[in-house]
Motif scaffolding. Structure first.
Motif, PDB file in Angstrom:
ATOM      1  N   UNK A 177       0.830  -1.216   0.000  1.00 24.63           N
ATOM      2  CA  UNK A 177       0.000   0.000   0.000  1.00 24.63           C
ATOM      3  C   UNK A 177       0.859   1.259   0.000  1.00 24.63           C
ATOM      4  N   UNK A 178       1.885   1.263   0.824  1.00 21.00           N
ATOM      5  CA  UNK A 178       2.774   2.423   0.862  1.00 21.00           C
ATOM      6  C   UNK A 178       3.422   2.628  -0.511  1.00 21.00           C
ATOM      7  N   UNK A 187       0.976   4.035  -3.130  1.00 22.03           N
ATOM      8  CA  UNK A 187       0.824   5.493  -3.031  1.00 22.03           C
ATOM      9  C   UNK A 187       2.075   6.192  -3.558  1.00 22.03           C
ATOM     10  N   UNK A 189       2.155   8.804  -6.608  1.00 17.82           N
ATOM     11  CA  UNK A 189       2.658  10.166  -6.411  1.00 17.82           C
ATOM     12  C   UNK A 189       3.922  10.444  -7.228  1.00 17.82           C
ATOM     13  N   UNK A 206       6.888   9.092  -6.753  1.00 17.71           N
ATOM     14  CA  UNK A 206       8.076   9.156  -5.902  1.00 17.71           C
ATOM     15  C   UNK A 206       9.189   8.255  -6.426  1.00 17.71           C
ATOM     16  N   UNK A 221      14.054   6.280   0.938  1.00 20.10           N
ATOM     17  CA  UNK A 221      15.010   6.295   2.041  1.00 20.10           C
ATOM     18  C   UNK A 221      14.508   7.134   3.211  1.00 20.10           C
ATOM     19  N   UNK A 222      13.790   8.195   2.884  1.00 13.34           N
ATOM     20  CA  UNK A 222      13.432   9.220   3.866  1.00 13.34           C
ATOM     21  C   UNK A 222      12.077   8.985   4.505  1.00 13.34           C
ATOM     22  N   UNK A 223      11.340   8.015   4.017  1.00 17.80           N
ATOM     23  CA  UNK A 223       9.966   7.836   4.473  1.00 17.80           C
ATOM     24  C   UNK A 223       9.910   7.689   5.988  1.00 17.80           C
ATOM     25  N   UNK A 224       9.072   8.489   6.612  1.00 15.31           N
ATOM     26  CA  UNK A 224       8.878   8.396   8.057  1.00 15.31           C
ATOM     27  C   UNK A 224       7.649   7.549   8.323  1.00 15.31           C
ATOM     28  N   UNK A 225       7.880   6.284   8.561  1.00 16.81           N
ATOM     29  CA  UNK A 225       6.781   5.346   8.787  1.00 16.81           C
ATOM     30  C   UNK A 225       6.632   5.089  10.276  1.00 16.81           C
ATOM     31  N   UNK A 226       5.465   4.621  10.663  1.00 10.50           N
ATOM     32  CA  UNK A 226       5.228   4.328  12.078  1.00 10.50           C
ATOM     33  C   UNK A 226       6.221   3.287  12.561  1.00 10.50           C
ATOM     34  N   UNK A 227       6.851   3.568  13.706  1.00  8.64           N
ATOM     35  CA  UNK A 227       7.735   2.565  14.273  1.00  8.64           C
ATOM     36  C   UNK A 227       7.547   2.437  15.775  1.00  8.64           C
ATOM     37  N   UNK A 258      13.008   0.476  13.007  1.00 13.73           N
ATOM     38  CA  UNK A 258      13.493   1.854  12.934  1.00 13.73           C
ATOM     39  C   UNK A 258      13.940   2.161  11.509  1.00 13.73           C
ATOM     40  N   UNK A 259      14.580   1.179  10.873  1.00  8.19           N
ATOM     41  CA  UNK A 259      14.799   1.274   9.424  1.00  8.19           C
ATOM     42  C   UNK A 259      13.900   0.223   8.796  1.00  8.19           C
ATOM     43  N   UNK A 279      17.482   2.494   0.418  1.00  8.60           N
ATOM     44  CA  UNK A 279      18.942   2.554   0.568  1.00  8.60           C
ATOM     45  C   UNK A 279      19.634   1.737  -0.529  1.00  8.60           C
ATOM     46  N   UNK A 303      23.130   7.806   9.208  1.00  6.98           N
ATOM     47  CA  UNK A 303      23.547   7.423   7.863  1.00  6.98           C
ATOM     48  C   UNK A 303      23.901   8.639   7.017  1.00  6.98           C
ATOM     49  N   UNK A 359       5.988  11.078  12.455  1.00  6.98           N
ATOM     50  CA  UNK A 359       5.151   9.876  12.447  1.00  6.98           C
ATOM     51  C   UNK A 359       5.458   9.030  13.680  1.00  6.98           C
ATOM     52  N   UNK A 417       0.800   4.906   7.859  1.00  6.45           N
ATOM     53  CA  UNK A 417       1.944   4.871   6.939  1.00  6.45           C
ATOM     54  C   UNK A 417       1.565   5.385   5.556  1.00  6.45           C
TER      55      UNK A 417
END
Lengths: 548, 548
Positions: A405-406, A409, A413, A415, A421-427, A434-435, A443, B310, B329, B405
């Motif tokens: 799904x991510x 999108x 968009x 992208x 690399x920069x996506x801020x996803x729920x963690x 975290x990565x 990456x 990084x 997020x 996300x």
């Protein structure tokens, strides 16, 4: 707009009827459905056969009565439209119960006829033990047959969504299943190596999976059916499900002279209007445009049908909504796994002019130190000119839908892998890392585009020659457990820096580990020590899937 | 670059060290960590206390030995950097075991000191039964205390991530928990009505949740601790966890004369460089820029820290990577629920000039006819000028991480609520819906922006006057079960078309149902019949959350 007629009362038609009424309280809206049911959950049919959805009534989302009371829509079930007169703007309708025929006029007409199961011209196919699954009566017939004849063995022809779901359903009923698939893989939207991982799961569940195998002919016997296969073999079975695909239902549109496309679907513009200005069409019966290639395609999925129904209703009532092409996002549960994809596959990209590469990742659904993490295998395809994400496929027990799904999108968009690399996803440990696997995919692909890594793929490994050397940087224990590739030197990564002298400096080193991460560390170490190197994307796990 | 020194060996520092070595095989890399452990799973600490992560060793991701063998990084644990001389480019280091001090020179220095728990100036706070949780020794101390004193009651001060996780952990150990929170809600990143839904869950689990309540002073007693609260009440407890927040660890940076921001974090540019060209800083200790407002912020989260490490390594070794601002997020598991958010909250938006509105949805995590569907409550904030998505918050048992996300990526890509309507997300009954909650959020927000619906919110309901009438279109059975809003007329939706004459034509109708969907159908019907109407976004369920 005074009077809207709708042909077909499931996803697209039902969505359009409800939306139409919300937009206009005055219009007369009549929805014709030749079947007994409108607005049923067709995607749920296999799961009622398996018993996972215990109540048949759960599949019936709306009734003619509920449509009438809530939306003032006149729903006419068991009434089949047999002709469209687009000049007179009338339909000829047959009441399937009384046999009576009558005419109904329209100001606007919406076609939502869907797609019908393809029944191939196989000698003897049509038996009382042969079924396809499109609607509730089909489901009822299959359930009745199972109840009556209590089959020990069922054969499913076709490894698409419905074929796979039916395979799973019969397995859940403790019935032996043979799955016949004419091509070399199930789940056509994904590439062969991703399908191969699914094949392993299917075989592990005891399914008799036969790839590259078609059904040649069928004979009814005293105990069931004898199936004669394309490879000369034969097979006795007690029930046969034909799920080789669907084709747009276009008879009415053809007869009315509407333009039909090369793929056999009704041609519509982005407002969902057919070649006749007063006739709209939506859902499985229409041809769409692919978001990334611009090519025509057929997308028999529920999501697009529902959204198109809404869009058509908007336009019929004076709006100007447009359908924004399709990227074919899809998912299927197969036993304990989900397999999903979005955008273009490698096999489709290979037929375009788009310059692309791919990366494979195998990572955990959430922080690996937290209980319940399961592996996800991800294939990411991207444009090597500009880094744009072109497609993605994933397989795993958990979190596959989220990752696809991510990426869906992200593709929509426009992208790039750099953005990934920069996506801020729920963690938090129960949900991700975290990565995240998606950051990691960014990456790896970015490293590749920027020349910070040079990847190779399984085909390169198999095509290697004497100018190259194969290096396995896994630990000896892993090799004992999982095997390796013949001819590979084994130097565990953590010893590599001390053992560089064991590697020839005049040959290219093709390095691999289990999933590609340690291979990358080795790659960087070796390059920085002056070696010529490539790292196998996705490591030995991908190699095994490719060469399965 | 010959010699890189890194201060702090957890998320940002460890990521930087590994990346640095992959980029450069020759450089000398030394990582100083005053604690005993590097690269441990700090997000996992609460879950080892609860026993959900059974093995303590699972939290230790790398050791000095593994860093040495894999990355040739000289990891010096229990060695504290006590001063930076940025002119001489040297560190003064103290070996915490031997007490010995020595100097180490650098070509580049990376600061990853993290953030320390805030210990407020509360009289008596510092007792042997008072703990905070930042690292493995903290965790060990809490576990030892629990084992030794077997507390029946624990008090957690602070309802942020760590406070909530500790609350859950003690509850899992069958210890009674009081949670003190100074503000009117836990989980500060979300708005009050979303937090209220979480408060219900917390109370339902038997937690003694006390909002608007601070800790005034602490006294040690023979049996434990007496807590004196800001509201004049007191409370006996046996163990006290202080989790009111963290502040950047900046002593070294301040002493070295690096520029510190107004929020107390180290100032860095987008390349993660401090005011000194040879010193970089990453993670919880630095100030970042908010993606949407451009304002400075502190984001003590693992994901940004890892990615910044990084990026800093890339730049130290001649690259030009930049950190692309933050959108904050975040997700937290609280008992059976996940609560997550991305982008801006309403309370933050209220402090900006950005014109915004909000919609609420309550829908199912996947097709409601398929077993295992759970409700998700979603709040979506968007720009009323251009439709851009500004923020989102969600709460539910399943699928919350996925929705947030997707919206996080949508925000990052600058997508609008119009785009949300078209999103092609994975759909099969176990995973989603043909019209996913996110598509529906796009529909509702688009309807609002295009004037096809006129929404109102709970505050409008409470502020209504005689020129307005309140209409509840739910069925009488629902009202009996869930209650309604005082003064509302009840006409079930499916009877509304026949009972329009019961509604006054000279007053505005404020309509609501349970979640907002039937209210919308009623809205459209009434508007099309000439009434002036607004529909309560999120329906009675949101109203209850707002007015809880």
């Amino acid at each position: 707009m005074k009077k809207l007629l709708i042909i077909g009362g499931v996803a697209g038609g039902a969505s359009a009827a409800a939306r139409a009424r919300r937009l206009n309280e005055e219009a007369e809206i009549i929805m014709f459905e030749r079947g007994e049911f409108v607005s049923f959950a067709n995607c749920g049919l296999p799961y009622h056969i398996s018993g996972e959805i215990p109540e048949r009534s759960a599949l019936i989302l709306q009734t003619p009565a509920s449509f009438k009371s809530r939306f003032n829509v006149d729903v006419r079930v068991q009434q089949e439209v047999i002709a469209i007169d687009k000049v007179a703007k009338t339909l000829l309708v047959k009441n399937l119960i009384t046999g009576e025929q009558y005419s109904e006029s329209y100001d606007a007409l919406l076609l939502s006829p869907g797609a019908a199961p393809i029944t191939p011209p196989i000698p003897g196919l049509n038996t009382p033990l042969t079924f396809s699954l499109r609607n509730i009566p089909d489901m009822d017939r299959i359930l009745a047959s199972v109840k009556q004849s209590r089959p020990r063995h069922v054969t499913v022809v076709g490894g698409g969504f419905i074929g796979l779901e039916m395979m799973e359903s019969f397995h859940a009923l403790n019935i032996e299943v043979t799955l016949l698939e004419l091509s070399n893989q199930v789940m056509a939207p994904v590439d062969i190596e991703m399908a191969n991982m699914l094949h392993s799961e299917i075989l592990a569940k005891g399914i008799d999976l036969r790839l590259n195998t078609g059904l040649a002919s069928v004979e009814q016997t005293s105990s069931g059916l004898s199936l004669f296969l394309s490879n000369g073999e034969s097979l006795d079975t007690e029930l046969l499900i034909c799920a080789i695909g669907v084709k747009p239902e276009t008879r009415l549109a053809v007869d009315a002279g509407l333009v039909i496309g090369e793929l056999g679907g009704i041609i519509v513009d982005e407002m969902m209007r057919t070649s006749d200005a007063d006739i709209y069409a939506v859902g499985d019966a229409v041809e769409e445009f692919d978001l990334l290639t611009g090519e025509k395609c057929l997308v028999p999925l529920a999501g697009p049908a529902n959204r198109q129904g809404r869009i058509a209703a908007n336009n019929i009532f004076g709006g100007s909504a447009s359908y924004k092409k399709t990227q074919g996002t899809a998912i299927c549960r197969v036993f304990d796994l989900a397999i999903a994809s979005t955008g273009l596959s490698e096999k489709r990209l290979a037929k375009t002019e788009i310059p692309f590469d791919k990366v494979y990742l195998h990572g955990a659904s959430h922080a690996s130190y937290f209980p319940g993490a399961h592996p996800i295998s991800l294939k990411l395809l991207f444009n090597t000119d500009n880094g744009k994400i072109l497609g993605a496929q994933a397989l795993g027990r958990d979190g596959v839908d989220k990752r696809i799904d991510v990426l869906a999108v992200a593709i929509r968009a426009g992208l790039t892998v750099y953005d990934l690399q920069e996506m801020e996803l729920t963690y938090a440990p129960p949900y991700g890392s975290a990565k995240d696997l998606l950051n990691q995919a960014g990456f790896v692909a970015t490293n590749s585009l920027k020349g910070e890594t040079c990847l190779c793929h399984s085909a390169d490994i198999d095509a290697r020659d004497d100018s190259q050397v194969l290096l396995d940087v896994r630990n000896p224990g892993e090799l004992l457990k999982a095997g390796s590739i013949a001819g590979a030197i084994n130097i565990p990564l953590d010893q590599l820096r001390e053992r560089l002298n064991e590697l020839p400096r005049d040959r290219e080193v093709l390095v691999f580990c289990q999933v590609g991460l340690r291979g990358h560390v080795a790659y960087r170490m070796l390059v920085n020590h002056g070696f010529k190197v490539r790292n196998l994307s996705g490591g030995f796990k991908t190699y095994q899937a490719v060469t399965a």
